[in-house]
Design a protein around this motif. Structure first.
Motif, short mmCIF file in Angstrom:
data_model
loop_
_atom_site.label_atom_id
_atom_site.label_comp_id
_atom_site.label_asym_id
_atom_site.label_seq_id
_atom_site.Cartn_x
_atom_site.Cartn_y
_atom_site.Cartn_z
N MET A 149 0.84 -1.18 0.00
CA MET A 149 0.00 0.00 0.00
C MET A 149 0.88 1.24 0.00
O MET A 149 1.98 1.22 0.53
CB MET A 149 -0.93 0.01 1.21
CG MET A 149 -1.98 -1.07 1.17
SD MET A 149 -3.22 -0.80 2.46
CE MET A 149 -4.28 -2.16 2.11
N SER A 150 0.36 2.28 -0.59
CA SER A 150 1.08 3.54 -0.68
C SER A 150 0.20 4.63 -0.05
O SER A 150 -0.79 5.05 -0.64
CB SER A 150 1.35 3.85 -2.16
OG SER A 150 2.02 5.07 -2.28
N ASP B 64 -4.85 5.32 0.93
CA ASP B 64 -4.04 4.42 0.12
C ASP B 64 -4.27 4.78 -1.34
O ASP B 64 -5.37 4.64 -1.87
CB ASP B 64 -4.43 2.97 0.38
CG ASP B 64 -3.65 2.00 -0.48
OD1 ASP B 64 -2.61 2.40 -1.05
OD2 ASP B 64 -4.08 0.85 -0.61
N SER C 270 -2.54 3.47 -3.96
CA SER C 270 -1.99 2.45 -4.86
C SER C 270 -2.82 2.30 -6.13
O SER C 270 -2.27 2.21 -7.22
CB SER C 270 -1.92 1.08 -4.21
OG SER C 270 -1.59 1.12 -2.89
N ARG C 271 -4.15 2.23 -5.99
CA ARG C 271 -5.03 2.05 -7.14
C ARG C 271 -5.23 3.34 -7.93
O ARG C 271 -5.82 3.33 -8.99
CB ARG C 271 -6.39 1.54 -6.68
CG ARG C 271 -6.33 0.12 -6.18
CD ARG C 271 -7.65 -0.44 -5.69
NE ARG C 271 -8.83 0.16 -6.24
CZ ARG C 271 -9.98 0.27 -5.57
NH1 ARG C 271 -10.09 -0.16 -4.34
NH2 ARG C 271 -11.04 0.82 -6.14
N GLN D 18 -2.67 5.52 -8.79
CA GLN D 18 -1.42 5.98 -9.42
C GLN D 18 -1.24 5.37 -10.80
O GLN D 18 -1.73 4.29 -11.08
CB GLN D 18 -0.23 5.62 -8.54
CG GLN D 18 -0.23 6.35 -7.22
CD GLN D 18 0.87 5.90 -6.29
OE1 GLN D 18 1.34 4.77 -6.37
NE2 GLN D 18 1.28 6.77 -5.39
#
Length: 110
Positions: free
Chosen positions: A1-2, A100, A102-103, A105
């Motif tokens: 996760m980011s 998060d 992640s999805r 980017q």
């Protein structure tokens, strides 16, 4: 996760929302009356209404255009309505909202 720090949770009123613009479109951050925070897409799948301008009640939001109701937890439409909105992981740490991304980017701008 980011995880991306969005800012202080108290910048969103109880039973209110704020919008974060991303490359994949707008993400709505909701704060419930119980002080929980949720993140979803900001567009209703019915007519594209801005969910961030809807009414937050319990763990749900009602679209301001045609009163469709969506779960902030699952994104699923409630009642007789059909459809769903995207949901995104979010958490609160030391009073700040972390989303998060992640999805969100690596895609073309919305």
């Amino acid at each position: 996760m980011s995880w991306l720090d969005i800012g202080p949770v108290d910048q969103i009123p109880l039973r209110g929302a704020r919008v974060v613009k991303t490359r994949l479109g707008c993400v709505a951050l909701f704060r419930t009356g119980e002080d929980e925070v949720f993140a979803t897409s900001d567009r209703c799948p019915h007519k594209g209404g801005p969910l961030s301008e809807g009414i937050v009640h319990g763990r749900a939001v009602t679209c301001p255009l045609h009163n469709w109701v969506f779960s902030l937890e699952t994104g699923e439409a409630q009642g007789a309505d059909e459809g769903a909105i995207d949901t995104y992981p979010v958490r609160v740490e030391q009073g700040n909202i972390l989303l998060d991304v992640s999805r969100l980017q690596g895609a073309a701008a919305a």
